[in-house]
Write a protein that holds these residues in place. Structure first.
Motif, PDB file in Angstrom:
ATOM      1  N   PRO A  75     -24.819  18.507  15.621  1.00 12.49           N
ATOM      2  CA  PRO A  75     -23.582  19.182  15.180  1.00 12.49           C
ATOM      3  C   PRO A  75     -23.424  20.561  15.804  1.00 12.49           C
ATOM      4  O   PRO A  75     -23.343  21.581  15.127  1.00 12.49           O
ATOM      5  CB  PRO A  75     -23.784  19.271  13.671  1.00 12.49           C
ATOM      6  CG  PRO A  75     -25.263  19.416  13.501  1.00 12.49           C
ATOM      7  CD  PRO A  75     -25.877  18.564  14.590  1.00 12.49           C
ATOM      8  N   VAL A  76     -23.351  20.593  17.135  1.00 15.46           N
ATOM      9  CA  VAL A  76     -23.324  21.850  17.873  1.00 15.46           C
ATOM     10  C   VAL A  76     -21.889  22.323  18.080  1.00 15.46           C
ATOM     11  O   VAL A  76     -20.989  21.520  18.314  1.00 15.46           O
ATOM     12  CB  VAL A  76     -24.020  21.673  19.237  1.00 15.46           C
ATOM     13  CG1 VAL A  76     -23.855  22.909  20.104  1.00 15.46           C
ATOM     14  CG2 VAL A  76     -25.496  21.353  19.042  1.00 15.46           C
ATOM     15  N   ARG A  77     -21.703  23.645  18.007  1.00 19.55           N
ATOM     16  CA  ARG A  77     -20.438  24.274  18.407  1.00 19.55           C
ATOM     17  C   ARG A  77     -20.694  24.961  19.754  1.00 19.55           C
ATOM     18  O   ARG A  77     -21.353  25.993  19.821  1.00 19.55           O
ATOM     19  CB  ARG A  77     -19.973  25.301  17.365  1.00 19.55           C
ATOM     20  CG  ARG A  77     -19.554  24.694  16.039  1.00 19.55           C
ATOM     21  CD  ARG A  77     -19.060  25.754  15.071  1.00 19.55           C
ATOM     22  NE  ARG A  77     -20.138  26.659  14.653  1.00 19.55           N
ATOM     23  CZ  ARG A  77     -20.881  26.486  13.561  1.00 19.55           C
ATOM     24  NH1 ARG A  77     -20.683  25.443  12.770  1.00 19.55           N
ATOM     25  NH2 ARG A  77     -21.827  27.362  13.248  1.00 19.55           N
ATOM     26  N   TRP A  78     -20.158  24.373  20.810  1.00 18.43           N
ATOM     27  CA  TRP A  78     -20.427  24.877  22.151  1.00 18.43           C
ATOM     28  C   TRP A  78     -19.468  26.003  22.527  1.00 18.43           C
ATOM     29  O   TRP A  78     -18.263  25.937  22.247  1.00 18.43           O
ATOM     30  CB  TRP A  78     -20.319  23.759  23.179  1.00 18.43           C
ATOM     31  CG  TRP A  78     -21.464  22.806  23.128  1.00 18.43           C
ATOM     32  CD1 TRP A  78     -21.476  21.551  22.606  1.00 18.43           C
ATOM     33  CD2 TRP A  78     -22.797  23.039  23.622  1.00 18.43           C
ATOM     34  NE1 TRP A  78     -22.729  20.986  22.734  1.00 18.43           N
ATOM     35  CE2 TRP A  78     -23.561  21.877  23.350  1.00 18.43           C
ATOM     36  CE3 TRP A  78     -23.425  24.122  24.249  1.00 18.43           C
ATOM     37  CZ2 TRP A  78     -24.900  21.764  23.702  1.00 18.43           C
ATOM     38  CZ3 TRP A  78     -24.761  24.012  24.601  1.00 18.43           C
ATOM     39  CH2 TRP A  78     -25.480  22.848  24.333  1.00 18.43           C
ATOM     40  N   HIS A  79     -20.012  27.015  23.179  1.00 20.30           N
ATOM     41  CA  HIS A  79     -19.241  28.152  23.685  1.00 20.30           C
ATOM     42  C   HIS A  79     -19.455  28.245  25.189  1.00 20.30           C
ATOM     43  O   HIS A  79     -20.603  28.180  25.654  1.00 20.30           O
ATOM     44  CB  HIS A  79     -19.729  29.462  23.061  1.00 20.30           C
ATOM     45  CG  HIS A  79     -19.596  29.531  21.576  1.00 20.30           C
ATOM     46  ND1 HIS A  79     -18.812  30.492  20.950  1.00 20.30           N
ATOM     47  CD2 HIS A  79     -20.152  28.787  20.581  1.00 20.30           C
ATOM     48  CE1 HIS A  79     -18.906  30.329  19.628  1.00 20.30           C
ATOM     49  NE2 HIS A  79     -19.707  29.302  19.392  1.00 20.30           N
ATOM     50  N   LEU A  80     -18.393  28.401  25.952  1.00 19.39           N
ATOM     51  CA  LEU A  80     -18.544  28.738  27.365  1.00 19.39           C
ATOM     52  C   LEU A  80     -18.424  30.248  27.478  1.00 19.39           C
ATOM     53  O   LEU A  80     -17.398  30.831  27.097  1.00 19.39           O
ATOM     54  CB  LEU A  80     -17.489  28.073  28.241  1.00 19.39           C
ATOM     55  CG  LEU A  80     -17.709  28.399  29.723  1.00 19.39           C
ATOM     56  CD1 LEU A  80     -18.877  27.603  30.296  1.00 19.39           C
ATOM     57  CD2 LEU A  80     -16.466  28.189  30.552  1.00 19.39           C
ATOM     58  N   ILE A  81     -19.480  30.886  28.002  1.00 15.44           N
ATOM     59  CA  ILE A  81     -19.489  32.340  28.051  1.00 15.44           C
ATOM     60  C   ILE A  81     -19.404  32.875  29.476  1.00 15.44           C
ATOM     61  O   ILE A  81     -19.242  34.081  29.670  1.00 15.44           O
ATOM     62  CB  ILE A  81     -20.735  32.913  27.346  1.00 15.44           C
ATOM     63  CG1 ILE A  81     -22.015  32.479  28.053  1.00 15.44           C
ATOM     64  CG2 ILE A  81     -20.756  32.484  25.877  1.00 15.44           C
ATOM     65  CD1 ILE A  81     -23.261  33.170  27.536  1.00 15.44           C
ATOM     66  N   GLY A  82     -19.516  31.992  30.469  1.00 15.13           N
ATOM     67  CA  GLY A  82     -19.475  32.417  31.866  1.00 15.13           C
ATOM     68  C   GLY A  82     -18.136  32.098  32.518  1.00 15.13           C
ATOM     69  O   GLY A  82     -17.227  31.533  31.900  1.00 15.13           O
ATOM     70  N   HIS A  83     -18.037  32.462  33.773  1.00 11.32           N
ATOM     71  CA  HIS A  83     -16.796  32.303  34.531  1.00 11.32           C
ATOM     72  C   HIS A  83     -16.366  30.840  34.578  1.00 11.32           C
ATOM     73  O   HIS A  83     -17.187  29.943  34.804  1.00 11.32           O
ATOM     74  CB  HIS A  83     -16.993  32.828  35.948  1.00 11.32           C
ATOM     75  CG  HIS A  83     -15.789  32.685  36.818  1.00 11.32           C
ATOM     76  ND1 HIS A  83     -14.577  33.270  36.521  1.00 11.32           N
ATOM     77  CD2 HIS A  83     -15.603  32.003  37.990  1.00 11.32           C
ATOM     78  CE1 HIS A  83     -13.702  32.976  37.464  1.00 11.32           C
ATOM     79  NE2 HIS A  83     -14.296  32.204  38.359  1.00 11.32           N
ATOM     80  N   LEU A  84     -15.084  30.618  34.363  1.00  7.62           N
ATOM     81  CA  LEU A  84     -14.519  29.263  34.383  1.00  7.62           C
ATOM     82  C   LEU A  84     -13.518  29.152  35.524  1.00  7.62           C
ATOM     83  O   LEU A  84     -12.468  29.810  35.506  1.00  7.62           O
ATOM     84  CB  LEU A  84     -13.834  28.960  33.050  1.00  7.62           C
ATOM     85  CG  LEU A  84     -13.156  27.593  32.924  1.00  7.62           C
ATOM     86  CD1 LEU A  84     -14.165  26.467  33.122  1.00  7.62           C
ATOM     87  CD2 LEU A  84     -12.456  27.458  31.574  1.00  7.62           C
ATOM     88  N   GLN A  85     -13.853  28.320  36.501  1.00 12.75           N
ATOM     89  CA  GLN A  85     -12.914  28.063  37.582  1.00 12.75           C
ATOM     90  C   GLN A  85     -11.802  27.146  37.088  1.00 12.75           C
ATOM     91  O   GLN A  85     -12.018  26.278  36.246  1.00 12.75           O
ATOM     92  CB  GLN A  85     -13.644  27.424  38.764  1.00 12.75           C
ATOM     93  CG  GLN A  85     -14.684  28.322  39.408  1.00 12.75           C
ATOM     94  CD  GLN A  85     -15.519  27.580  40.438  1.00 12.75           C
ATOM     95  OE1 GLN A  85     -16.125  26.561  40.134  1.00 12.75           O
ATOM     96  NE2 GLN A  85     -15.547  28.100  41.659  1.00 12.75           N
ATOM     97  N   THR A  86     -10.621  27.305  37.644  1.00 11.22           N
ATOM     98  CA  THR A  86      -9.473  26.549  37.153  1.00 11.22           C
ATOM     99  C   THR A  86      -9.665  25.049  37.328  1.00 11.22           C
ATOM    100  O   THR A  86      -9.201  24.263  36.500  1.00 11.22           O
ATOM    101  CB  THR A  86      -8.183  26.996  37.871  1.00 11.22           C
ATOM    102  OG1 THR A  86      -8.368  26.904  39.288  1.00 11.22           O
ATOM    103  CG2 THR A  86      -7.835  28.431  37.509  1.00 11.22           C
ATOM    104  N   ASN A  87     -10.388  24.632  38.375  1.00  7.21           N
ATOM    105  CA  ASN A  87     -10.564  23.189  38.599  1.00  7.21           C
ATOM    106  C   ASN A  87     -11.565  22.564  37.626  1.00  7.21           C
ATOM    107  O   ASN A  87     -11.731  21.347  37.608  1.00  7.21           O
ATOM    108  CB  ASN A  87     -10.963  22.907  40.046  1.00  7.21           C
ATOM    109  CG  ASN A  87     -12.322  23.490  40.422  1.00  7.21           C
ATOM    110  OD1 ASN A  87     -12.873  24.323  39.711  1.00  7.21           O
ATOM    111  ND2 ASN A  87     -12.854  23.057  41.543  1.00  7.21           N
ATOM    112  N   LYS A  88     -12.234  23.371  36.833  1.00  4.93           N
ATOM    113  CA  LYS A  88     -13.166  22.858  35.823  1.00  4.93           C
ATOM    114  C   LYS A  88     -12.642  23.084  34.402  1.00  4.93           C
ATOM    115  O   LYS A  88     -13.305  22.726  33.427  1.00  4.93           O
ATOM    116  CB  LYS A  88     -14.534  23.516  35.977  1.00  4.93           C
ATOM    117  CG  LYS A  88     -15.224  23.217  37.303  1.00  4.93           C
ATOM    118  CD  LYS A  88     -16.572  23.908  37.385  1.00  4.93           C
ATOM    119  CE  LYS A  88     -17.309  23.534  38.660  1.00  4.93           C
ATOM    120  NZ  LYS A  88     -16.657  24.071  39.871  1.00  4.93           N
TER     121      LYS A  88
END
Length: 228
Positions: A75-88
């Motif tokens: 039951p994980v709540r995932w966070h993206l904390i790094g740079h996100l490219q538009t194609n991803k």
């Protein structure tokens, strides 16, 4: 044992978060720990989950994708904390609870166009380092109206990083600037912006004392273990 050391580290970090929250006049549960699991395999993450640490952060989308799959039954709540490219962005957005690193109007608009956009934070470069992503504070204020026009995506706050390898006191002005920028953005956009994501392993206590509601701690949680 590895599991025991990770649990000890987690308990210690939670204690420091609670004390810093009290110093800032807030309850300990006003600050949420995001455990940064970058480069650590699932077997090192499971002890965190077993201790109730369900907010997990990843820097790189590809690594996030793999761990979401590996821990799909947790039951994980995932966070993206790094740079996100538009194609991803599209694939990543479907997997996360919160994106901390929306660093441009172009990326914000792309996420706003998704069918079910996740909540996001606006990344500000409050340390003014050229290598860091994010809006300069004055640029974010200049685009406040355009930001507010992205009405589908939940914009719930701001994020910043202090300068590399800074101490608590060296990082404090950067965190204070983000809090002030949040207040100005509230006034210009009408958004509530309750979340401030600021503070990492070396400076999270200053982040909390300056108003952080989210801290991103990685290396301190795996202290004492061999490199993965």
């Amino acid at each position: 044992m590895m599991e025991d050391r990770i649990r000890e580290n987690l308990d210690r970090i939670r204690g420091r978060i609670a004390e810093a929250a009290r110093r800032s006049g807030r309850a300990p549960d006003a600050v949420r720990l995001v455990a940064v699991t970058k480069k650590n395999p699932p077997e090192r993450i499971l002890p965190l989950i077993a201790c109730g640490q369900l907010d997990l952060g990843e820097n790189f989308p590809q690594e996030l994708w793999k761990k979401v799959e590996a821990l799909a039954d947790r039951p994980v709540r995932w966070h993206l904390i790094g740079h996100l490219q538009t194609n991803k962005a599209k694939r990543t957005a479907a997997m996360v609870h919160l994106i901390h690193s929306v660093d441009s109007l172009r990326l914000l608009r792309l996420i706003d166009d998704l069918e079910s956009p996740p909540a996001v934070l606006l990344q500000a470069n409050c340390s003014a380092e050229e290598a860091k992503h994010g809006w300069a504070p004055e640029a974010m204020l200049a685009e406040a109206e355009a930001i507010a026009s992205c009405a589908r995506v939940p914009i719930v706050g701001l994020m910043t990083m202090a300068g590399y390898d800074t101490t608590n006191e060296e990082a404090r002005p950067t965190f204070a600037l983000l809090r002030e920028l949040r207040d100005q953005m509230r006034s210009r956009t009408g958004l509530d912006l309750p979340e401030l994501s600021m503070g990492m392993s070396g400076d999270f206590e200053a982040g909390i004392e300056e108003g952080a509601t989210l801290v991103r701690v990685g290396s301190a949680l795996f202290e004492g273990l061999d490199a993965p």
